[in-house]
Scaffold this motif. Structure first.
Motif, PDB file in Angstrom:
ATOM      1  N   ALA A  21       0.857  -1.188   0.000  1.00 55.71           N
ATOM      2  CA  ALA A  21       0.000   0.000   0.000  1.00 55.71           C
ATOM      3  C   ALA A  21       0.890   1.234   0.000  1.00 55.71           C
ATOM      4  CB  ALA A  21      -0.898  -0.012   1.226  1.00 55.71           C
ATOM      5  N   PHE A  22       0.933   1.933  -1.097  1.00 50.86           N
ATOM      6  CA  PHE A  22       1.776   3.109  -1.208  1.00 50.86           C
ATOM      7  C   PHE A  22       1.179   4.275  -0.414  1.00 50.86           C
ATOM      8  CE2 PHE A  22       3.402   0.629  -4.539  1.00 50.86           C
ATOM      9  CZ  PHE A  22       4.628   1.142  -4.912  1.00 50.86           C
ATOM     10  N   ALA A  23       2.005   5.245  -0.071  1.00 52.34           N
ATOM     11  CA  ALA A  23       1.517   6.438   0.620  1.00 52.34           C
ATOM     12  C   ALA A  23       0.449   7.107  -0.229  1.00 52.34           C
ATOM     13  CB  ALA A  23       2.680   7.407   0.860  1.00 52.34           C
ATOM     14  N   ARG A  24      -0.601   7.574   0.456  1.00 50.97           N
ATOM     15  CA  ARG A  24      -1.705   8.202  -0.283  1.00 50.97           C
ATOM     16  C   ARG A  24      -1.207   9.481  -0.945  1.00 50.97           C
ATOM     17  NH1 ARG A  24      -6.498   5.965   0.922  1.00 50.97           N
ATOM     18  NH2 ARG A  24      -6.585   4.587   2.734  1.00 50.97           N
ATOM     19  N   LYS A  25      -1.559   9.607  -2.198  1.00 43.61           N
ATOM     20  CA  LYS A  25      -1.078  10.750  -2.967  1.00 43.61           C
ATOM     21  C   LYS A  25      -2.197  11.758  -3.167  1.00 43.61           C
ATOM     22  CE  LYS A  25       2.244   7.900  -5.495  1.00 43.61           C
ATOM     23  NZ  LYS A  25       3.422   8.494  -4.922  1.00 43.61           N
ATOM     24  N   SER A  26      -1.816  12.977  -3.477  1.00 41.54           N
ATOM     25  CA  SER A  26      -2.803  14.008  -3.795  1.00 41.54           C
ATOM     26  C   SER A  26      -3.441  13.692  -5.131  1.00 41.54           C
ATOM     27  CB  SER A  26      -2.117  15.381  -3.859  1.00 41.54           C
ATOM     28  OG  SER A  26      -1.188  15.387  -4.934  1.00 41.54           O
ATOM     29  N   ASN A  27      -4.551  14.381  -5.424  1.00 39.17           N
ATOM     30  CA  ASN A  27      -5.249  14.141  -6.682  1.00 39.17           C
ATOM     31  C   ASN A  27      -4.353  14.412  -7.873  1.00 39.17           C
ATOM     32  OD1 ASN A  27      -7.602  13.372  -5.420  1.00 39.17           O
ATOM     33  ND2 ASN A  27      -8.396  15.461  -5.299  1.00 39.17           N
ATOM     34  N   ASP A  28      -3.441  15.385  -7.752  1.00 37.82           N
ATOM     35  CA  ASP A  28      -2.540  15.705  -8.860  1.00 37.82           C
ATOM     36  C   ASP A  28      -1.567  14.571  -9.127  1.00 37.82           C
ATOM     37  OD1 ASP A  28      -2.333  19.184  -7.843  1.00 37.82           O
ATOM     38  OD2 ASP A  28      -3.747  18.137  -9.163  1.00 37.82           O
ATOM     39  N   GLY A  29      -1.214  13.804  -8.083  1.00 37.89           N
ATOM     40  CA  GLY A  29      -0.230  12.751  -8.246  1.00 37.89           C
ATOM     41  C   GLY A  29      -0.804  11.439  -8.711  1.00 37.89           C
ATOM     42  N   ARG A  30      -2.148  11.309  -8.727  1.00 37.43           N
ATOM     43  CA  ARG A  30      -2.775  10.042  -9.066  1.00 37.43           C
ATOM     44  C   ARG A  30      -2.561   9.672 -10.527  1.00 37.43           C
ATOM     45  NH1 ARG A  30      -6.635   7.700  -5.643  1.00 37.43           N
ATOM     46  NH2 ARG A  30      -6.691   8.711  -3.626  1.00 37.43           N
ATOM     47  N   LYS A  31      -2.212  10.612 -11.369  1.00 43.33           N
ATOM     48  CA  LYS A  31      -1.998  10.293 -12.771  1.00 43.33           C
ATOM     49  C   LYS A  31      -0.785   9.394 -12.962  1.00 43.33           C
ATOM     50  CE  LYS A  31       0.678  14.549 -13.489  1.00 43.33           C
ATOM     51  NZ  LYS A  31       0.725  15.835 -14.227  1.00 43.33           N
ATOM     52  N   ILE A  69       2.735  -5.044 -12.966  1.00 42.31           N
ATOM     53  CA  ILE A  69       2.213  -4.224 -11.874  1.00 42.31           C
ATOM     54  C   ILE A  69       0.790  -3.768 -12.201  1.00 42.31           C
ATOM     55  CG2 ILE A  69       3.174  -2.093 -12.861  1.00 42.31           C
ATOM     56  CD1 ILE A  69       3.698  -1.119  -9.997  1.00 42.31           C
ATOM     57  N   PHE A  70      -0.072  -3.709 -11.190  1.00 39.31           N
ATOM     58  CA  PHE A  70      -1.411  -3.146 -11.366  1.00 39.31           C
ATOM     59  C   PHE A  70      -1.918  -2.642 -10.021  1.00 39.31           C
ATOM     60  CE2 PHE A  70      -2.205  -7.634 -10.404  1.00 39.31           C
ATOM     61  CZ  PHE A  70      -3.218  -7.573  -9.460  1.00 39.31           C
ATOM     62  N   LYS A  71      -2.917  -1.755 -10.091  1.00 38.59           N
ATOM     63  CA  LYS A  71      -3.494  -1.220  -8.860  1.00 38.59           C
ATOM     64  C   LYS A  71      -4.879  -1.815  -8.649  1.00 38.59           C
ATOM     65  CE  LYS A  71      -5.680   3.065 -10.596  1.00 38.59           C
ATOM     66  NZ  LYS A  71      -5.161   3.230 -11.956  1.00 38.59           N
ATOM     67  N   SER A  72      -5.311  -1.809  -7.385  1.00 42.01           N
ATOM     68  CA  SER A  72      -6.618  -2.321  -7.020  1.00 42.01           C
ATOM     69  C   SER A  72      -6.993  -1.700  -5.684  1.00 42.01           C
ATOM     70  CB  SER A  72      -6.604  -3.858  -6.933  1.00 42.01           C
ATOM     71  OG  SER A  72      -7.886  -4.363  -6.625  1.00 42.01           O
ATOM     72  N   GLU A  78      -6.204   1.117  -0.809  1.00 38.27           N
ATOM     73  CA  GLU A  78      -5.733   1.347  -2.171  1.00 38.27           C
ATOM     74  C   GLU A  78      -4.365   0.667  -2.297  1.00 38.27           C
ATOM     75  OE1 GLU A  78      -5.837   5.496  -2.994  1.00 38.27           O
ATOM     76  OE2 GLU A  78      -8.026   5.622  -2.871  1.00 38.27           O
ATOM     77  N   THR A  79      -4.256  -0.210  -3.283  1.00 36.68           N
ATOM     78  CA  THR A  79      -3.167  -1.173  -3.309  1.00 36.68           C
ATOM     79  C   THR A  79      -2.489  -1.230  -4.667  1.00 36.68           C
ATOM     80  OG1 THR A  79      -4.325  -2.535  -1.690  1.00 36.68           O
ATOM     81  CG2 THR A  79      -2.641  -3.636  -3.006  1.00 36.68           C
ATOM     82  N   VAL A  80      -1.190  -1.443  -4.643  1.00 43.84           N
ATOM     83  CA  VAL A  80      -0.444  -1.741  -5.860  1.00 43.84           C
ATOM     84  C   VAL A  80       0.147  -3.133  -5.701  1.00 43.84           C
ATOM     85  CG1 VAL A  80       1.601  -1.194  -7.225  1.00 43.84           C
ATOM     86  CG2 VAL A  80       0.092   0.636  -6.482  1.00 43.84           C
ATOM     87  N   VAL A  81      -0.102  -3.994  -6.678  1.00 45.51           N
ATOM     88  CA  VAL A  81       0.387  -5.370  -6.636  1.00 45.51           C
ATOM     89  C   VAL A  81       1.532  -5.502  -7.638  1.00 45.51           C
ATOM     90  CG1 VAL A  81      -0.188  -7.803  -6.923  1.00 45.51           C
ATOM     91  CG2 VAL A  81      -1.888  -6.225  -5.994  1.00 45.51           C
TER      92      VAL A  81
END
Length: 323
Positions: A21-31, A69-72, A78-81
């Protein structure tokens, strides 16, 4: 050979469940997030993960989004596998550099009793705590040699109690009881079979609750896990009191619990009992289900390969033998 191929196929799946689980990012960083989908609001893709086959869940998304790699979103996280050998190599080569350990919210809530106490004694800093846990000699790998005799004795005793004379034996229940018996012996300094029997089912509930939706409602997995954790804490507080009484008589106590009771930080502060109970519960939980599962699979695969089993009995070097 089939068993060997099965293990190779399962390795990516098992490691994929070690959720990053990566650190939660701001909306700008979600891209910049990995490809994939967070699924439904709140629930994410939890239902697909729970009610389908976990390996299918992972492999389908590897095929749909990216083989590496994928997110889910699973269990509210919120997870990255990260998948495949190259991804795992990248992960383990960058521990404490690009990646840090993260406990799911369900796990954080189960192991937080001492944090809830507003009137608790002053807490020991994390650095001092790490020093306490790492300092005793019995935690070093070379110290295991001293425990082999006792480990062998406990193992034989467990097999005589649960396997000897039976036409059919169940490996996993024995592995769980044996693992917890060894952990209680070397972590707590106790061999009480009745106490260990009471703890086994409780740790089963905690193991299930560690990766569950953190909804504390009667009947849910998370509710049962918290109930089990409270019972274990109560049992451990009783063990701590017994240990302190025994230590006052001058009896030698070469176990982790005794060390945590007497250890202090540089300012001379002791670790609060509630925190000791949580730390010990964490150690027991970490060394319970995973070790028991590994032991069970070892017995399964060795049992399917009689030639390997014979070499083990003969003490033959297995390094050159394919497994």
């Amino acid at each position: 050979m089939a068993a060997f191929l099965l293990i190779l196929c399962l390795i990516p799946v098992v490691l994929a469940f070690s959720i990053l689980a990566f650190a939660r990012k701001s909306n700008d960083g979600r891209k910049n997030l990995a490809p994939g989908s967070f699924g439904w609001p709140i629930m994410g893709e939890t239902l697909e993960f729970l009610f389908g086959k976990p390996e299918k869940f992972v492999f389908d998304r590897m095929k749909k989004y990216n083989p590496d790699i994928f997110k889910s979103k699973i269990f509210g996280e919120e997870t990255v596998v990260i998948c495949g050998p190259s991804g795992h190599k990248f992960l383990f080569a960058n521990e404490q550099k690009l990646f840090t350990a993260f406990r799911p919210h369900s796990m954080q809530k189960i192991f937080r009793s001492y944090q809830m106490q507003t009137a608790a004694p002053a807490q020991i800093s994390s650095d001092a705590e790490a020093k306490i846990l790492k300092s005793p000699g019995f935690l070093k790998p070379e110290a295991l040699v001293r425990y082999l005799g006792k480990m062998d004795s406990i193992t034989q005793q467990q097999m005589q109690s649960y396997w000897e004379g039976n036409d059919v034996v169940k490996a996993f229940p024995l592995a769980k009881t044996l693992t917890l018996s060894l952990a209680c012996r070397f972590f707590l300094g106790t061999d009480d079979p009745e106490r260990i029997a009471r703890l086994v089912s409780k740790f089963d509930d905690i193991t299930l609750g560690l990766h569950s939706i953190p909804v504390k409602f009667p009947g849910t997995i998370f509710y049962n896990a918290n109930k089990a954790a409270a019972a274990i804490r109560k049992e451990l507080r009783s063990v701590i009191q017994e240990k302190k009484s025994a230590m006052e008589t001058g009896q030698p106590m070469p176990d982790i619990l005794s060390h945590m009771i007497i250890a202090t930080d540089p300012s001379g502060k002791y670790m609060p009992e509630a925190e000791i109970a949580d730390k010990i519960m964490g150690l027991l939980t970490a060394g319970y289900s995973t070790v028991a599962t590994a032991m069970t699979f070892f017995m399964k695969y060795v049992g399917e390969r009689p030639e390997i089993f014979e070499k083990i009995l003969a003490g033959t070097n297995l390094i050159s033998s394919p497994f």
